[in-house]
Design a protein around this motif. Structure first.
Motif: not given
Ligand code: SAH
Length: 458
Positions: A289, A291, A301, A320-321, A325-326, A342-343, A367-369, A389, A391
């Motif tokens: 992913f 942006q 940013y 949710y990274a 990038t952030i 999660i991916i 894992d999840t946030a 950040d 979804p």
């Protein structure tokens, strides 16, 4: 009583004045007090509305005729906007689109009424100098119609593909490349997927451009492992489209609602496309992913970093990274960065990106946030700085509870959905004061609103 007053049938017409623009970009008016949505109509316009659908709480109408036209109307893209998605606000002049987006955020706050919302400072939407041709990635469906190869997006409400040699939001390089690919594939007579007969090979072309390096990554999504005339295809691409530095094949068999399959193989060239954002270079595998609007991402940013006000004492959690990038942009200024996503492929990329940029104080985990946040707390890590950040669905409930509970001192929320943002702020305002909301236009011509929010612990 009121119900009896509305005796409407589909196809009926009535005059309507448009009062505002709704979250999906439609004009909103009231027919005998019942909310009526009309795509393509603008605030202040007087129209004739034709009834398309009648629901308990609202009516969906079609713009039959404009009686009084808005000075903000722009019909330049009308023909395409009537056919494909992604141009829901293209009939509104750009300066007005920016006001509409701020208002969509205001409407969301008014609806969910988080504590103190009257006093929130909502800044004007940050727009683009040239709000066209900004999308760095084209993901176009391919079909063969009357012996011609076409590529584009689905027509509204159908699975018919509209050929898009031009698309006003799509970067020019991605369009030029897709157009060349169409003619090469046609020349080589490679079988194109046919959904009715469930036959053929090429389903989708995905072209992602690097704005910094002016080159591109191609992924050919196919209905089977085999790709006839593969070698000739690669040769012609090398000769005729030197911008393409990386060619992969992704296999996605049969009729499915998902565009991508699980299995991606590099056919030729570089494994990664590289993009530079605010001084850091990121490696992107085909599915990673990123942006879609890099010019606005840089601005977003920078605002987030400014709002976060992190320093050498900051222990930052980048929830949710994506590919990091952030968090990685901040790593040099803080003590430690932790990230969650999660991916797994995205986390693999985040790790490579940290290494490649000589960042040693970053720890990205799959894992999840909320799970990673819990783990970090269990490990005794004192997170004092937080950036989220999420979804479109907003923050997970458990994460909201944990944040309200732990209340890290510095906190920035980046939202891509004003409704879930406003809802989440209801919880967050228990321990935080909402200082600033900065809408930023990442997707000109569409109703999407991105917002950076600065929160301060009470
Ligand atoms: N911050 C990144 C990505 C934002 S998009 C950037 O600026 O590029 C949101 C990301 O959250 C996606 O990559 C998605 O895969 C991830 N995601 C979705 N649900 C999640 C969850 N419950 N926990 C962690 N990450 C999640």
């Amino acid at each position: 009583m009121e119900k009896e007053e509305i005796e409407l049938k589909i196809g009926d017409r009535f005059p309507l004045t448009i009062k505002k623009i709704g979250i999906n970009g439609e004009g909103v008016g009231y027919f005998k007090r019942k909310t009526t949505f009309v795509a393509g109509a603008i605030t202040g316009e007087e129209i004739v509305c034709e009834v398309k659908d009648i629901h308990d709480k609202y009516i969906v109408g079609k713009l039959h005729k404009i009686r009084k036209k808005s000075p903000n109307r722009n019909d330049e893209f009308k023909e395409l906007a009537d056919k494909v998605g992604g141009l829901e606000l293209a009939h509104i002049k750009y300066s007005e689109q920016l006001k509409v987006k701020k208002n969509i955020l205001e409407q969301a706050l008014e609806r969910f009424t988080p504590a103190g919302w009257h006093r929130y400072i909502i800044k004007d939407t940050i727009g683009m100098q040239t709000p066209l041709h900004y999308r760095n990635k084209a993901q176009f469906q391919v079909r063969k119609i009357n012996d011609k190869v076409i590529a584009g997006l689905y027509q509204h409400g159908t699975h018919d593909v509209v050929d898009l040699p031009e698309m006003p939001t799509q970067s020019s390089m991605t369009l030029v490349i897709i157009n060349k690919l169409k003619s090469i594939i046609e020349d080589l007579d490679i079988p194109i997927y046919n959904p009715d007969e469930k036959s053929g090979i090429i389903k989708t072309l995905v072209v992602r451009e690097s704005m910094s390096f002016k080159n591109a990554q191609l992924t050919i999504i196919t209905n089977s492992q085999k790709l006839p005339r593969k070698r000739e295809l690669i040769e012609r691409i090398n000769q005729e489209i030197p911008e393409i530095i990386s060619i992969s094949q992704n296999v996605n068999k049969g009729e499915t609602t998902l565009v991508w399959g699980e299995d991606t193989t590099l056919l030729w060239g570089e494994k990664y496309l590289q993009e530079t954002i605010n001084g850091l270079t990121f490696n992107l595998s085909p599915r990673a992913f990123l942006q879609l609007n890099i010019e606005q991402t840089k601005k977003m940013y920078n605002i987030a970093l400014d709002y976060l006000d992190a320093d050498k004492n900051s222990v930052l959690y980048d929830a949710y990274a994506g590919v990091g990038t952030i968090g990685l942009s901040l790593a040099k200024n803080v003590k430690m960065v932790y990230g969650s996503e999660i991916i797994p492929e995205a986390i693999a990329d985040a790790k490579i990106n940290a290494e490649q940029n000589n960042i040693t104080n970053a720890d990205y985990r799959v894992d999840t946030a909320v799970h990673i946040y819990d783990d970090l707390i269990d490990e005794g890590v004192d997170i004092n700085t937080l950036i989220v950040d999420p979804p479109r669905t907003g923050l997970e409930d458990d994460l909201l509870d944990a944040i309200v509970d732990m209340a890290p001192e510095k906190f920035v929320y980046i939202s891509c959905n004003p409704s879930t943002l406003a809802k989440d702020l209801r919880e967050l305002s228990k321990t935080y004061i909402v200082e600033d909301l900065q809408p930023i236009d990442m997707f000109p011509q569409t109703p999407h609103v991105e917002t950076v929010v600065k929160l301060k612990r009470k």
